[in-house]
Design an enzyme around this catalytic site. Sequence first.
Site, mmCIF file in Angstrom:
data_model
loop_
_atom_site.group_PDB
_atom_site.id
_atom_site.type_symbol
_atom_site.label_atom_id
_atom_site.label_comp_id
_atom_site.label_asym_id
_atom_site.label_seq_id
_atom_site.Cartn_x
_atom_site.Cartn_y
_atom_site.Cartn_z
ATOM 1 N N HIS A 299 -20.921 37.826 -28.973
ATOM 2 C CA HIS A 299 -21.559 36.697 -29.665
ATOM 3 C C HIS A 299 -21.304 35.453 -28.830
ATOM 4 O O HIS A 299 -20.319 34.732 -29.025
ATOM 5 C CB HIS A 299 -20.977 36.553 -31.072
ATOM 6 N N HIS B 221 -23.644 32.298 -26.897
ATOM 7 C CA HIS B 221 -24.892 31.618 -26.555
ATOM 8 C C HIS B 221 -24.720 31.012 -25.169
ATOM 9 O O HIS B 221 -23.895 30.111 -24.987
ATOM 10 C CB HIS B 221 -25.204 30.539 -27.587
ATOM 11 N N HIS C 15 -27.696 36.069 -37.077
ATOM 12 C CA HIS C 15 -26.672 35.219 -37.672
ATOM 13 C C HIS C 15 -26.897 35.205 -39.185
ATOM 14 O O HIS C 15 -28.010 34.952 -39.651
ATOM 15 C CB HIS C 15 -26.790 33.796 -37.144
ATOM 16 N N GLU D 233 -22.691 32.527 -42.246
ATOM 17 C CA GLU D 233 -21.825 31.523 -41.623
ATOM 18 C C GLU D 233 -21.759 30.338 -42.583
ATOM 19 O O GLU D 233 -20.792 30.168 -43.323
ATOM 20 C CB GLU D 233 -22.369 31.107 -40.258
ATOM 21 N N ASP E 14 -18.790 32.168 -29.191
ATOM 22 C CA ASP E 14 -19.964 31.485 -29.731
ATOM 23 C C ASP E 14 -20.529 30.453 -28.744
ATOM 24 O O ASP E 14 -21.385 30.782 -27.925
ATOM 25 C CB ASP E 14 -19.612 30.850 -31.075
ATOM 26 N N ASP E 15 -20.074 29.222 -28.822
ATOM 27 C CA ASP E 15 -20.501 28.130 -27.929
ATOM 28 C C ASP E 15 -19.246 27.452 -27.391
ATOM 29 O O ASP E 15 -18.903 26.336 -27.804
ATOM 30 C CB ASP E 15 -21.366 27.123 -28.693
#
Length: 339
Positions: free
Chosen positions: A14, A16, A194, A197, A275-276
């Site tokens: 996961h 990005h 997603h 969340e 994630d980011d």
Amino acid sequence: MDNFIAGLPKLELHLHIEGTLEPELMFAMASRNGVALPWPDVESLRAAYEFDCLQSFLDLYYRGASVLITEQDFFDLTWAYLERCAAEQVVHVEIFFDPQAHSVRGIPLATVLGGIERALQAGALAFGISWRLIMSFLRHLSEEAAFLTLREAEPFLERIHGIGLDSGELGNPPTKFAGVFAQARALGLPVVAHAGEEGPVSYIWQAINELQVRRIDHGVRCVDDPELLRYLSDTRLPLTVCPLSNTRLKVFAQMADHNVLQLLEQGLCVTINSDDPAYFGGYMAANFQALVAELGASREQLCRLSLNGVEASWLDLADKARLTREILCYAACHGVTLN
């Protein structure tokens, strides 16, 4: 424990790629591409990383992505991420990219895909990092826009391993994209989404029942539904959990409140991801370290989380068996017993 984490083989499912754009690289790309940024320097940009919700992050995220224009930009972005992976013993990655974030600026899909893929191929040769590539639809846009993106991607589908769904969750339920996900599955593409969340637990059920996902990205709201918890435990449908992201975006007030180890002990196939990471304070090692520092995670739990990454990945059976052996050997060499 930091040394143990550093050597533990890890898989990231996961991530990005646009979310790995570190401020220094953002400013370098802005300079070479003649893009004006609203921040005067790196320090002021980092100071803006105080998010109160997912949308406040996305506003900055899309502005930052505006510096990505050429194929070399996408190569450099991905290569910088892979160098970090190599330094942190991340051995396999399955990364998202958002073509709609770039097509709106006139950047062709071939440019985006070409730069990312070329870096991933180079990383496999240089570092031995295997990879899969997932094209995501932006859920704040329409399903019609997603259909258009899927059609534009058809000449490249042999180079894309799956379809995802990201961006602002609230008010954009998975069911909104049931049609385009059915088309993606008909084209032979596995799908993920997603869900759970910031959105309600019903979004997780929608992703399962209407999108027929192979994994749930995030999914931490599953604790709100005992029936869903039982389903996830029984089926081992993976959750790609992102601890630092969840705390930076106020899904949990603090890391000590995070439920990932609770879910692990309830038999769910939870995995750890960043994630980011350029925006949320750390890559894979930092996420594992946060579990130790704030939740008291044991070496045995960290190894189980890594093994879950193998189970949840889209690697073939031979590669899964190889990585499982590597993790079990690493655990045994460090006195960790796994049942």
